[in-house]
Design a protein around this motif. Sequence first.
Motif, short mmCIF file in Angstrom:
data_model
loop_
_atom_site.label_atom_id
_atom_site.label_comp_id
_atom_site.label_asym_id
_atom_site.label_seq_id
_atom_site.Cartn_x
_atom_site.Cartn_y
_atom_site.Cartn_z
N SER A 189 15.65 -3.31 10.92
CA SER A 189 16.47 -3.53 9.73
C SER A 189 17.63 -4.49 10.01
CB SER A 189 17.01 -2.20 9.20
OG SER A 189 17.85 -1.55 10.15
N PHE A 243 17.49 1.19 7.38
CA PHE A 243 16.19 0.65 7.00
C PHE A 243 15.82 0.99 5.57
CE2 PHE A 243 13.99 4.69 8.25
CZ PHE A 243 12.97 4.74 7.32
N CYS A 248 11.93 -1.86 7.27
CA CYS A 248 11.30 -2.04 8.58
C CYS A 248 10.32 -3.20 8.48
CB CYS A 248 10.58 -0.77 9.01
SG CYS A 248 11.71 0.56 9.43
#
Length: 369
Positions: A189, A243, A248
């Motif tokens: 992230s 995230f 991701c």
Amino acid sequence: MSFSIKPTIAVYDSLKGFMEEKQVGEGDLIVTNEYVLSPQLGEAKAPCAVLYQEKYGQGEPSDEMVDAILKDIKGKNYKRIIAIGGGTIIDISKLLRFNDDYNVEEIYAKGVDLVKERELIVIPTTCGTGSEVTNISILEFKKKKTKMGLAVPQLFADEAALVPKMLSTLPYGVFATSSIDALVHAMESYVSPKATAFSRMFGKAAMEKILNGYQKMQKEQEAKLPADMEDFLIASTMAGVAFGNAGCAAVHALAYPIGAIYHVPHGKANHMVFEATFNMYKELGADLSPVEEVLAEIFNCSKEESWKQMFDLLDFVLKRESLGSIGVDEKIAEEMAASVIENQQRLLANNPIELSQEQIKIIYERCIK
């Protein structure tokens, strides 16, 4: 630029304290594993209905598993779902919020148009999923031989309830794979094109807590469960916030076929392709300087040296296994690369640089030995 934290995040001293404060009782359904709940209750009985996930199959969640659960709870009129467990429990529980008439395929198809009908409280019992603060549910779809994710606002829990004491009996292997998963959440992230100053604030804090905790383990020369798990639990939730906002990317995308085909725990599958994926990013000229600055600060070394320091440290925590050791060969690597391109565009969109099917295949091949 946008950033949000949807669930309320609360910390409780014990599961008993949580149940008393939330007045858990009639109309509630606890979704958990018996080996998780029984030690917490002792001789006492659960104050509400309980569904044990293992009754429906072992391992990570699948479409078949969730469909069987939906069939069993149909018509029960539960008002609140309380998920107590790791990623499997949480991802399943998120899909129980809707009308009982839907099956998994319909939930994934209708997604954003569905109305949530039950409150959801999540109590994570590992330090890796981060799912307690995201709007994502990941399932293995048996016929597709891969995992797929549904990400819609209705999947946000109403509360993420953190109970650090519940991690004190976590098996070391689960700790290692889940905390590595959280680290990957934070790092992917951090270099995502969707990253913001706010998501990076949470990602950096998560990386610091996890890697500093690992360094302490290495200094003590003991690869065992840390005595104090609170930092790892908080780091996992922080990485989930990161995230959940920035996404991701390829590490997770490549890990999904490994987990689906070979039933490798998710964090372990991430670990198998983590280094090779970031090495490919570097070869292609991706700008990884934001995360390199964080790593260099944590390890007190140059940016380039920080990568070696980190991956050596991860191998201390959990020795990386090769894909070859589980049966992957070049033909299977090619098939998995095609599956990633076909099924994981939601994740690949968050790469710091675009990866082709051929480059993904090369990453897999480099992990075979």
